[in-house]
Design a protein around this motif. Structure first.
Motif, PDB file in Angstrom:
ATOM      1  N   GLY A  84       0.817  -1.206   0.000  1.00 14.56           N
ATOM      2  CA  GLY A  84       0.000   0.000   0.000  1.00 14.56           C
ATOM      3  C   GLY A  84       0.849   1.253   0.000  1.00 14.56           C
ATOM      4  N   GLU A  85       1.692   1.417  -1.037  1.00  9.77           N
ATOM      5  CA  GLU A  85       2.557   2.593  -1.153  1.00  9.77           C
ATOM      6  C   GLU A  85       2.545   3.105  -2.584  1.00  9.77           C
ATOM      7  N   ALA A  86       2.664   4.413  -2.708  1.00 11.92           N
ATOM      8  CA  ALA A  86       2.733   5.043  -4.026  1.00 11.92           C
ATOM      9  C   ALA A  86       3.566   6.311  -3.917  1.00 11.92           C
ATOM     10  N   SER A  87       4.002   6.803  -5.058  1.00 15.09           N
ATOM     11  CA  SER A  87       4.835   8.001  -5.062  1.00 15.09           C
ATOM     12  C   SER A  87       4.058   9.223  -4.583  1.00 15.09           C
ATOM     13  N   TRP A  88       4.809  10.237  -4.208  1.00 15.34           N
ATOM     14  CA  TRP A  88       4.248  11.522  -3.766  1.00 15.34           C
ATOM     15  C   TRP A  88       3.200  12.015  -4.764  1.00 15.34           C
ATOM     16  N   LEU A  89       3.523  11.953  -6.062  1.00 15.91           N
ATOM     17  CA  LEU A  89       2.626  12.473  -7.093  1.00 15.91           C
ATOM     18  C   LEU A  89       1.287  11.760  -7.096  1.00 15.91           C
ATOM     19  N   ILE A  90       1.310  10.446  -7.145  1.00 14.09           N
ATOM     20  CA  ILE A  90       0.039   9.732  -7.274  1.00 14.09           C
ATOM     21  C   ILE A  90      -0.753   9.775  -5.967  1.00 14.09           C
ATOM     22  N   ALA A  91      -0.063   9.749  -4.822  1.00 11.18           N
ATOM     23  CA  ALA A  91      -0.772   9.805  -3.541  1.00 11.18           C
ATOM     24  C   ALA A  91      -1.502  11.136  -3.377  1.00 11.18           C
ATOM     25  N   ARG A  92      -0.823  12.225  -3.689  1.00 14.32           N
ATOM     26  CA  ARG A  92      -1.435  13.540  -3.512  1.00 14.32           C
ATOM     27  C   ARG A  92      -2.440  13.862  -4.614  1.00 14.32           C
TER      28      ARG A  92
END
Length: 296
Positions: free
Chosen positions: A180-188
């Motif tokens: 359950g992790e994603a880059s800063w871009l996709i998370a925000r």
């Protein structure tokens, strides 16, 4: 003399191809915490059956080896399981899981807000978490499935009622390993009002992750460097093509669903690819976006 139909088709094709140049980018221009690529660059087409696909993923039940992980290192954290129900499809082959969404800033932006101990590399380069929509998978699962997951595979993320495309860009090697992790871009982009950062993730276990498997699902080096995605049109086009194939196999587009099986009874000899990797860790996929011409 070409017919009017052929001329019209060619005009449409050229228009689509030319519009792609508008999203051939200099990645460094978007390497900013509040100035990354707009969501439209990596959003799925509005025709994709997002809700139906999310519901299908929630019903997945086939569990491969090394597939279950906690969503955080907190005591009593919820567990998330990677499912392989769709892994044997001839088109749209993929794995899926449902989890929360923490922020991964490993790579160029390892010192992002809330992430003082980030790593300067990602698995197949040093991606920009501000510019690249990438997701993360537990390292144990990745190590056991390198044939299906050579790296930079196209991924689809369903979050907050929308679907975005990215790549499999990194793995989690914590103890215990989490998912359950994603880059800063996709998370925000998924959760713009939650103030997500390296120390503040989206805690709801309501995000669907889909990773397409095999070398043909790898974003090619013509659209990707060690640090940046340089052609978002290729990312989006490949994503739509793969999701459409998966949705067709699942019967979500008015077709009969394909029955899955874990028993392989035939052997197919595949042609050997002569393509070489552009850099260590990148295996170039096979994809053609624009037709060369139309023949009347």
């Amino acid at each position: 003399m070409p017919s009017k139909t052929a001329i019209s088709q060619l005009a449409i094709s050229l228009a689509l191809c030319n519009s792609a140049f508008g999203q051939v980018v200099n990645g460094a221009d978007y390497n900013k915490p509040n100035g990354g690529p707009p969501a439209s660059f990596f959003a799925a087409a509005s025709t994709m059956p997002v809700a139906a696909l999310q519901a299908a993923a929630a019903k997945a039940s086939q569990v491969p080896k090394l597939a279950t992980y906690p969503v955080s290192q907190d005591s009593g954290a919820a567990k998330s399981t990677i499912h392989s129900d769709w892994a044997s499809f001839s088109e749209g082959a993929s794995i899926s899981w449902v989890a929360d969404m923490d922020v991964d800033c490993d790579g160029l932006n390892s010192g992002c807000q809330g992430n003082p101990d980030g790593q300067p590399q990602t698995n197949w380069g040093a991606l920009s978490a501000y510019e690249v929509p990438f997701i993360v998978i537990p390292d144990k699962y990745l190590s056991a499935n390198t044939g299906a997951l050579p790296g930079n595979n196209i991924a689809a993320v369903i979050c907050n009622g929308k679907m975005f495309y990215g790549i499999l860009g990194d793995s989690n090697g914590d103890n215990p390993q989490v998912t359950g992790e994603a880059s800063w871009l996709i998370a925000r982009t998924c959760f713009p009002n939650e103030g997500l950062n390296g120390n503040n993730g989206h805690t709801g276990v309501d995000v669907t992750y889909i990773v397409f498997t095999g070398k043909d699902a790898v974003l090619p080096s013509s659209a990707l460097t060690k640090n940046y995605i340089t052609n978002f049109t290729t990312l989006r086009s490949m994503g739509d093509k793969l999701v459409n194939a998966l949705a067709t196999k699942l019967g979500l587009l008015g077709t009969s669903p394909t029955k899955t099986t874990t028993l392989v009874t035939t052997t197919t000899t595949k042609p050997t690819s002569t393509a070489s990797c552009s850099w260590a860790g990148h295996c170039e996929g096979v994809y053609s976006r624009c037709p060369a011409s139309f023949v009347d």
